[in-house]
Design a protein around this motif. Structure first.
Motif, PDB file in Angstrom:
ATOM      1  N   PHE A   1      28.044  41.609  60.191  1.00  0.00           N
ATOM      2  CA  PHE A   1      28.614  40.394  60.200  1.00  0.00           C
ATOM      3  C   PHE A   1      27.861  39.651  58.967  1.00  0.00           C
ATOM      4  O   PHE A   1      28.114  38.252  58.703  1.00  0.00           O
ATOM      5  CB  PHE A   1      28.142  39.750  61.283  1.00  0.00           C
ATOM      6  N   ALA A   2      27.058  40.383  57.854  1.00  0.00           N
ATOM      7  CA  ALA A   2      26.371  39.776  56.617  1.00  0.00           C
ATOM      8  C   ALA A   2      26.315  40.754  55.566  1.00  0.00           C
ATOM      9  O   ALA A   2      26.402  41.889  55.590  1.00  0.00           O
ATOM     10  CB  ALA A   2      25.047  39.234  57.229  1.00  0.00           C
ATOM     11  N   TYR A   3      26.484  39.857  54.282  1.00  0.00           N
ATOM     12  CA  TYR A   3      26.060  40.526  53.253  1.00  0.00           C
ATOM     13  C   TYR A   3      25.170  39.782  52.199  1.00  0.00           C
ATOM     14  O   TYR A   3      25.327  38.412  52.519  1.00  0.00           O
ATOM     15  CB  TYR A   3      27.364  41.235  52.572  1.00  0.00           C
ATOM     16  N   VAL A   4      24.765  40.107  51.230  1.00  0.00           N
ATOM     17  CA  VAL A   4      23.729  39.831  50.445  1.00  0.00           C
ATOM     18  C   VAL A   4      24.369  39.500  49.133  1.00  0.00           C
ATOM     19  O   VAL A   4      24.987  40.466  48.584  1.00  0.00           O
ATOM     20  CB  VAL A   4      22.490  39.989  50.303  1.00  0.00           C
ATOM     21  N   ILE A   5      24.459  38.202  48.394  1.00  0.00           N
ATOM     22  CA  ILE A   5      24.855  38.268  47.099  1.00  0.00           C
ATOM     23  C   ILE A   5      23.851  37.826  46.200  1.00  0.00           C
ATOM     24  O   ILE A   5      23.084  36.843  46.301  1.00  0.00           O
ATOM     25  CB  ILE A   5      26.073  37.044  46.943  1.00  0.00           C
ATOM     26  N   LYS A   6      23.518  38.747  45.102  1.00  0.00           N
ATOM     27  CA  LYS A   6      22.268  38.771  44.436  1.00  0.00           C
ATOM     28  C   LYS A   6      23.034  38.250  42.923  1.00  0.00           C
ATOM     29  O   LYS A   6      23.693  39.186  42.411  1.00  0.00           O
ATOM     30  CB  LYS A   6      21.544  40.083  44.523  1.00  0.00           C
ATOM     31  N   VAL A   7      22.324  37.476  42.280  1.00  0.00           N
ATOM     32  CA  VAL A   7      22.918  37.165  40.805  1.00  0.00           C
ATOM     33  C   VAL A   7      21.621  37.378  40.052  1.00  0.00           C
ATOM     34  O   VAL A   7      20.449  36.764  40.243  1.00  0.00           O
ATOM     35  CB  VAL A   7      23.103  35.660  40.938  1.00  0.00           C
ATOM     36  N   THR A   8      21.540  38.032  38.885  1.00  0.00           N
ATOM     37  CA  THR A   8      20.498  38.483  37.818  1.00  0.00           C
ATOM     38  C   THR A   8      20.860  37.622  36.863  1.00  0.00           C
ATOM     39  O   THR A   8      22.146  37.698  36.046  1.00  0.00           O
ATOM     40  CB  THR A   8      20.387  39.901  37.606  1.00  0.00           C
ATOM     41  N   LEU A   9      20.173  36.801  36.322  1.00  0.00           N
ATOM     42  CA  LEU A   9      20.336  35.734  35.245  1.00  0.00           C
ATOM     43  C   LEU A   9      19.330  36.024  33.852  1.00  0.00           C
ATOM     44  O   LEU A   9      18.049  36.305  34.244  1.00  0.00           O
ATOM     45  CB  LEU A   9      20.150  34.483  35.546  1.00  0.00           C
ATOM     46  N   GLY A  10      19.827  35.965  32.741  1.00  0.00           N
ATOM     47  CA  GLY A  10      18.967  36.283  31.509  1.00  0.00           C
ATOM     48  C   GLY A  10      19.087  34.909  30.780  1.00  0.00           C
ATOM     49  O   GLY A  10      20.116  34.215  30.531  1.00  0.00           O
ATOM     50  N   PHE A  11      17.965  34.294  30.555  1.00  0.00           N
ATOM     51  CA  PHE A  11      17.752  32.866  30.006  1.00  0.00           C
ATOM     52  C   PHE A  11      17.552  33.287  28.552  1.00  0.00           C
ATOM     53  O   PHE A  11      16.768  34.291  28.208  1.00  0.00           O
ATOM     54  CB  PHE A  11      16.952  32.054  30.585  1.00  0.00           C
ATOM     55  N   GLU A  12      18.164  32.540  27.662  1.00  0.00           N
ATOM     56  CA  GLU A  12      18.357  32.755  26.051  1.00  0.00           C
ATOM     57  C   GLU A  12      16.712  32.884  25.658  1.00  0.00           C
ATOM     58  O   GLU A  12      16.542  33.926  24.885  1.00  0.00           O
ATOM     59  CB  GLU A  12      18.763  31.521  25.332  1.00  0.00           C
ATOM     60  N   ASP A  13      15.723  32.038  26.365  1.00  0.00           N
ATOM     61  CA  ASP A  13      14.303  31.864  25.710  1.00  0.00           C
ATOM     62  C   ASP A  13      13.347  32.564  26.483  1.00  0.00           C
ATOM     63  O   ASP A  13      12.065  32.249  26.417  1.00  0.00           O
ATOM     64  CB  ASP A  13      13.960  30.459  25.180  1.00  0.00           C
ATOM     65  N   LEU A  14      14.017  33.368  27.604  1.00  0.00           N
ATOM     66  CA  LEU A  14      12.699  34.016  28.344  1.00  0.00           C
ATOM     67  C   LEU A  14      12.950  35.428  28.337  1.00  0.00           C
ATOM     68  O   LEU A  14      14.039  36.136  27.995  1.00  0.00           O
ATOM     69  CB  LEU A  14      13.373  33.659  29.790  1.00  0.00           C
ATOM     70  N   GLY A  15      11.781  36.047  28.116  1.00  0.00           N
ATOM     71  CA  GLY A  15      11.807  37.428  27.786  1.00  0.00           C
ATOM     72  C   GLY A  15      12.119  38.331  28.687  1.00  0.00           C
ATOM     73  O   GLY A  15      11.951  39.738  28.908  1.00  0.00           O
ATOM     74  N   ARG A  16      12.564  38.097  30.141  1.00  0.00           N
ATOM     75  CA  ARG A  16      12.699  38.946  31.253  1.00  0.00           C
ATOM     76  C   ARG A  16      13.881  38.177  32.106  1.00  0.00           C
ATOM     77  O   ARG A  16      14.198  37.083  31.782  1.00  0.00           O
ATOM     78  CB  ARG A  16      11.674  38.930  32.078  1.00  0.00           C
ATOM     79  N   LYS A  17      14.428  38.766  32.978  1.00  0.00           N
ATOM     80  CA  LYS A  17      15.520  38.479  33.755  1.00  0.00           C
ATOM     81  C   LYS A  17      14.953  38.031  35.058  1.00  0.00           C
ATOM     82  O   LYS A  17      14.045  38.495  35.399  1.00  0.00           O
ATOM     83  CB  LYS A  17      16.718  39.503  33.802  1.00  0.00           C
ATOM     84  N   ILE A  18      15.794  37.047  35.556  1.00  0.00           N
ATOM     85  CA  ILE A  18      15.382  36.705  36.966  1.00  0.00           C
ATOM     86  C   ILE A  18      16.220  36.927  37.911  1.00  0.00           C
ATOM     87  O   ILE A  18      17.730  36.939  37.546  1.00  0.00           O
ATOM     88  CB  ILE A  18      14.482  35.103  37.209  1.00  0.00           C
ATOM     89  N   THR A  19      16.167  36.821  39.319  1.00  0.00           N
ATOM     90  CA  THR A  19      17.247  36.658  40.223  1.00  0.00           C
ATOM     91  C   THR A  19      17.299  35.724  41.300  1.00  0.00           C
ATOM     92  O   THR A  19      16.263  35.016  41.295  1.00  0.00           O
ATOM     93  CB  THR A  19      17.052  38.103  40.935  1.00  0.00           C
ATOM     94  N   THR A  20      18.456  35.491  41.657  1.00  0.00           N
ATOM     95  CA  THR A  20      18.620  34.341  42.836  1.00  0.00           C
ATOM     96  C   THR A  20      19.794  35.178  43.525  1.00  0.00           C
ATOM     97  O   THR A  20      20.261  35.942  43.427  1.00  0.00           O
ATOM     98  CB  THR A  20      18.876  32.921  42.238  1.00  0.00           C
ATOM     99  N   GLY A  21      19.901  34.219  44.728  1.00  0.00           N
ATOM    100  CA  GLY A  21      21.106  34.861  45.722  1.00  0.00           C
ATOM    101  C   GLY A  21      21.331  34.095  46.891  1.00  0.00           C
ATOM    102  O   GLY A  21      20.500  33.225  47.221  1.00  0.00           O
ATOM    103  N   PHE A  22      22.025  34.502  47.753  1.00  0.00           N
ATOM    104  CA  PHE A  22      22.036  33.956  49.014  1.00  0.00           C
ATOM    105  C   PHE A  22      22.611  35.011  50.115  1.00  0.00           C
ATOM    106  O   PHE A  22      23.104  36.051  49.559  1.00  0.00           O
ATOM    107  CB  PHE A  22      22.993  32.648  48.943  1.00  0.00           C
ATOM    108  N   VAL A  23      22.785  34.743  51.236  1.00  0.00           N
ATOM    109  CA  VAL A  23      23.369  35.405  52.082  1.00  0.00           C
ATOM    110  C   VAL A  23      24.535  34.806  52.976  1.00  0.00           C
ATOM    111  O   VAL A  23      24.699  33.531  52.883  1.00  0.00           O
ATOM    112  CB  VAL A  23      22.313  35.979  53.224  1.00  0.00           C
ATOM    113  N   LEU A  24      25.752  35.763  52.930  1.00  0.00           N
ATOM    114  CA  LEU A  24      26.667  34.986  53.708  1.00  0.00           C
ATOM    115  C   LEU A  24      27.030  35.883  55.175  1.00  0.00           C
ATOM    116  O   LEU A  24      26.756  37.113  55.275  1.00  0.00           O
ATOM    117  CB  LEU A  24      28.246  35.324  53.006  1.00  0.00           C
TER     118      LEU A  24
END
Lengths: 200, 157
Positions: A64-87
């Motif tokens: 009854f659930a799944y996770v949406i994960k979003v990986t973001l690259g910011f212009e001036d950051l030397g690495r990617k970060i993640t955010t997300g939520f569960v539905l």
């Protein structure tokens, strides 16, 4: 409050395009700002401009659930970060015959924490690798409801039959070692117009 | 332009109703154990104060399974936005960083782990946040810069 009967789509009927719209709606400028501000200690004055975004659906361990994960690259950051939520759907599978179901959107950590070390002996929430929990984000109550009600039409009757058809990609999560799939991946080299649209 | 009734006009009874709803759905946890259901709760205290630099209310709810046992504390902010509202765990609002620790929070409030329709309908229909036909609402003068106890009760079967 008197119970109101209404029709409901199952969250597993959301198409990939609708999930992209949902992410676009949540990760708007003020929330990209909030994530960027949270990174000031690492990169002072980091702006919300992004050059990369990947959206993945991940097996939520429950049917009854799944996770949406979003990986973001910011212009001036030397690495990617993640955010997300569960539905997650409200109620057990099979309860939706009456189409009265509501559904949850929320924190991945918050969703799994009550079950960690009880149902999931090794813990679960942190295993999704979410850097910025959904609870970092500002999500307006009416705006969220109107998006689901008006744009995705989760509680409308008499929709075309395709709106009630399951998204096979989502149904396949957790089967035959399929743990996730990529819904969208864009960057400023190959899709500059798309990146510009989602980071303004 | 659409306007809403300010959060600061919620009456004491409406504040209690809001806690009833949000604590039911938010599943704050302590050491991996989900917050007791209301049927298991023996003590609850609801305190509120103004969010000061923004229009909103900071909630602090203390609760316990036994009347004399150690109290657990959960806290969140309900804030006015432009024509809308939002809820944040208190430790996510950067301007509150100075007083998060003194709140002695023991439970994690995942305040946006919410049934979307139920939460909206509560604010829209029970609290009439977007119904301006019954204005004017009065500011709740109990909500000030100092904590105000809205409810403190011992629950006995």
């Amino acid at each position: 409050m008197e119970a109101v009967k209404y029709y409901s789509r199952d969250i597993f009927t959301l198409t990939n395009e609708e999930i992209i719209k949902l992410v676009d709606m949540i990760l708007v400028n003020y929330n990209l700002d909030r994530i960027a501000h949270s990174l000031y200690q690492e990169r002072p004055s980091l702006s919300r401009e992004i050059n990369y975004r990947k959206i993945e659906a991940i097996n939520g361990l429950y049917e009854f659930a799944y996770v949406i994960k979003v990986t973001l690259g910011f212009e001036d950051l030397g690495r990617k970060i993640t955010t997300g939520f569960v539905l997650s759907n409200e109620g057990a599978p099979g309860d939706n015959e009456i189409y009265e179901g509501d559904f949850y959107i929320g924190s991945v950590l918050g969703f799994y924490q009550p079950f960690e070390h009880v149902v999931h002996l090794n813990g679960t929430g942190k295993g999704f690798g979410i850097d910025f929990d959904y609870s970092h984000l500002i999500v307006y109550t009416k705006r969220l409801y109107q998006f689901f009600n008006d744009t995705l039409r989760l509680w409308s009757s008499n929709l075309s039959p395709d709106k009630y058809q399951y998204n096979q990609h989502l149904l396949d999560l957790g089967k035959e070692n399929i743990q996730e799939y990529v819904i969208e991946e864009v960057d400023n080299i190959n899709q500059p117009e798309r990146i510009a649209a989602i980071s303004k | 332009m659409e306007r809403i009734r300010s959060i600061l006009t919620l009456t004491d009874d409406e504040i209690i109703s809001t806690v009833d709803l949000l604590l039911k759905i938010s599943r704050p946890v302590i050491d991996g154990v989900e917050l007791m259901s209301s049927g298991d709760m023996r003590y609850r205290k609801i305190e509120v104060k103004s969010a000061e630099i923004v229009p909103g209310i900071i909630f602090r709810i203390s609760y316990a399974e036994e009347v004399n046992s150690k109290k657990d504390v959960v806290s969140f902010i309900l804030e006015d936005g432009i024509n809308d509202i939002f809820i944040l765990p208190v430790n996510r609002a950067r301007y509150t960083a100075d007083f998060v620790n003194p709140l002695n929070i023991t439970s994690n409030f995942a305040g946006i782990d919410q049934p979307v329709r139920e939460v909206y309908m509560f604010f829209a229909e029970n609290l009439q946040l977007w119904n301006l036909s019954i204005v004017p609402f009065s500011i709740n003068n109990n909500i000030k810069d100092d904590w105000y106890t809205v409810e403190e009760k011992i629950i006995i079967d």
